[in-house]
Design an enzyme around this catalytic site. Structure first.
Site, PDB file in Angstrom:
ATOM      1  N   ASN A 152      -8.639 -45.058  48.400  1.00  8.18           N
ATOM      2  CA  ASN A 152      -9.479 -45.830  49.318  1.00  8.18           C
ATOM      3  C   ASN A 152      -8.963 -47.247  49.554  1.00  8.18           C
ATOM      4  OD1 ASN A 152     -11.255 -43.628  49.476  1.00  8.18           O
ATOM      5  ND2 ASN A 152     -12.395 -44.312  47.677  1.00  8.18           N
ATOM      6  N   ASN A 175     -14.738 -40.404  45.638  1.00  9.55           N
ATOM      7  CA  ASN A 175     -16.013 -41.117  45.578  1.00  9.55           C
ATOM      8  C   ASN A 175     -16.695 -41.320  46.926  1.00  9.55           C
ATOM      9  OD1 ASN A 175     -15.744 -41.261  42.785  1.00  9.55           O
ATOM     10  ND2 ASN A 175     -14.584 -43.172  42.899  1.00  9.55           N
ATOM     11  N   GLY A 283      -8.670 -41.719  40.810  1.00 10.18           N
ATOM     12  CA  GLY A 283      -7.413 -41.483  41.503  1.00 10.18           C
ATOM     13  C   GLY A 283      -6.356 -40.892  40.600  1.00 10.18           C
ATOM     14  N   TRP A 303      -2.951 -48.397  46.641  1.00 15.12           N
ATOM     15  CA  TRP A 303      -2.387 -49.750  46.602  1.00 15.12           C
ATOM     16  C   TRP A 303      -3.490 -50.668  46.089  1.00 15.12           C
ATOM     17  CZ3 TRP A 303       2.266 -52.042  47.012  1.00 15.12           C
ATOM     18  CH2 TRP A 303       2.323 -53.408  47.266  1.00 15.12           C
ATOM     19  N   HIS A 329     -10.484 -49.995  34.446  1.00 14.88           N
ATOM     20  CA  HIS A 329      -9.283 -49.231  34.774  1.00 14.88           C
ATOM     21  C   HIS A 329      -8.067 -50.154  34.735  1.00 14.88           C
ATOM     22  CE1 HIS A 329     -11.994 -46.093  35.913  1.00 14.88           C
ATOM     23  NE2 HIS A 329     -12.457 -46.730  36.969  1.00 14.88           N
TER      24      HIS A 329
END
Length: 354
Positions: A152, A175, A283, A303, A329
């Site tokens: 996202n 999500n 991810g 990214w 994370h």
């Protein structure tokens, strides 16, 4: 008075047209810069860039040098390397076996078995009623030819990657992202993760009105919805309520649950090769699973930085600028893993425009 208002109207129209012209001119200049970025580099220079990636870490490169390296890498043609892919794929299969254990199924579990949660010291017994909620077998036992895993990241804005994404045989999304940006992110969805915090905070844990949630889910067609029901205790009830809600509204979606044993094994794998984090991102979970069950994997929107590789500020997500929870994370370190896999030809990391 009428003449004065006429002059004001003319002035507004002129300024609007001029602003539109300047905007188009700016877009043209941006596209020209992007085309310059994509000028093909000699093979020797590309090998040198890749060696810098292999022999560095995110912590050894300052932001400016790192962006320049990524920018230059866009001029190198990506070439699939089956040997590199097979080696990493065999590692994933040995540790994790996503094709059979990614989700809880009747095939990999049994009534009376105890589920050990992967993120906290908690256990749950598989009752007959819970067992019946699991699919009989995994939908990933047969290999998929091409997969798109769509993150996202704000890097997707103005990427024009929607067509490429929709051409993949299987599309993973994260999500419940909005799909309004069709040109950039496409519309096809075969599996989407559902972070329980979204269900809790945005949809009141599905305890009251569920219609807003159902209307949102319709955007994903008949996609699988996967939840970490057995990671934290607070996730279990809302995950089950998600399944019941979709059944009550006769939706075509199939709710499935991450297998906590798979997540534990995957965590051990990534930490074993030096990736440190409090918890894997969604991810990383899906990119790892896709790498194992798909013949060809392309990552989009992965990214995690506040600027693109040309140094232009971008939002955190393509649809908003809400930052992630700090310290949970390790997005930049995860990205470095994707970057090395891309550089070896094991998967493709799409960063520029498509």
């Amino acid at each position: 008075m009428a003449r004065r208002w006429h002059l004001v109207l003319v002035l507004v129209v002129v300024l609007t047209c001029y602003s539109a012209y300047r905007n188009l001119q700016h877009r043209g200049q941006s596209a020209q810069r992007l085309r310059r970025t994509y000028m093909e580099l000699p093979e020797a220079e590309c090998l040198h860039l890749k060696s810098l990636i292999f022999n560095s870490t995110m912590k050894k490169l300052d932001t400016s040098r790192f962006y320049k390296l990524i920018n230059a890498l866009q001029g190198c043609s990506w070439i699939a390397n089956q040997t590199a892919r097979d080696l990493r794929r065999s590692q994933f299969r040995m540790c994790c076996n996503a094709s059979r254990t990614l989700i809880m199924t009747q095939e990999n579990s049994a009534v009376g078995q105890t589920i050990q949660y992967d993120a906290e010291k908690r256990a749950k017994n598989i009752t007959e009623s819970l067992y019946k909620l699991f699919p009989e077998t995994s939908p990933f036992t047969k290999p998929i030819r091409s997969c798109a895993v769509v993150g996202n990241g704000g890097i997707l804005r103005n990427s024009s990657c929607g067509v490429n994404i929709d051409q993949a045989d299987f599309v993973f999304r994260l999500n419940f992202p909005p799909l309004n940006w069709t040109q950039d992110v496409g519309t096809k969805t075969n599996l989407v993760t559902a972070n329980p915090s979204i269900l809790i905070n945005k949809y009141g844990s599905l305890r009251e009105q569920r219609k807003p949630f159902i209307n949102m889910v319709k955007a994903y067609g008949s996609a699988f919805i996967i939840l970490p029901a057995f990671s934290f205790g607070m996730n279990t009830e809302v995950s089950l309520r998600t399944l019941y809600s979709l059944e009550d509204f006769d939706m075509n979606n199939r709710v499935v649950f991450f297998n906590p044993q798979y997540l534990q094994n995957l965590t051990s794998y990534w930490k074993g090769i030096g990736l440190m984090f409090r918890r894997m991102s969604s991810g990383l979970m899906l990119a790892s699973a896709a790498f194992e069950v798909c013949e060809k994997v392309t990552l989009y929107g992965f990214w995690p930085f506040s600027e693109d590789f040309e140094g232009t500020p971008i939002p955190h997500h393509y649809y908003d600028n809400v930052p992630p929870k700090r310290g949970f994370h390790s997005m930049s370190d995860e990205f470095y893993q994707y970057l090395t896999m891309h550089s070896r030809g094991a998967l493709k990391l799409q960063l520029g425009q498509c």
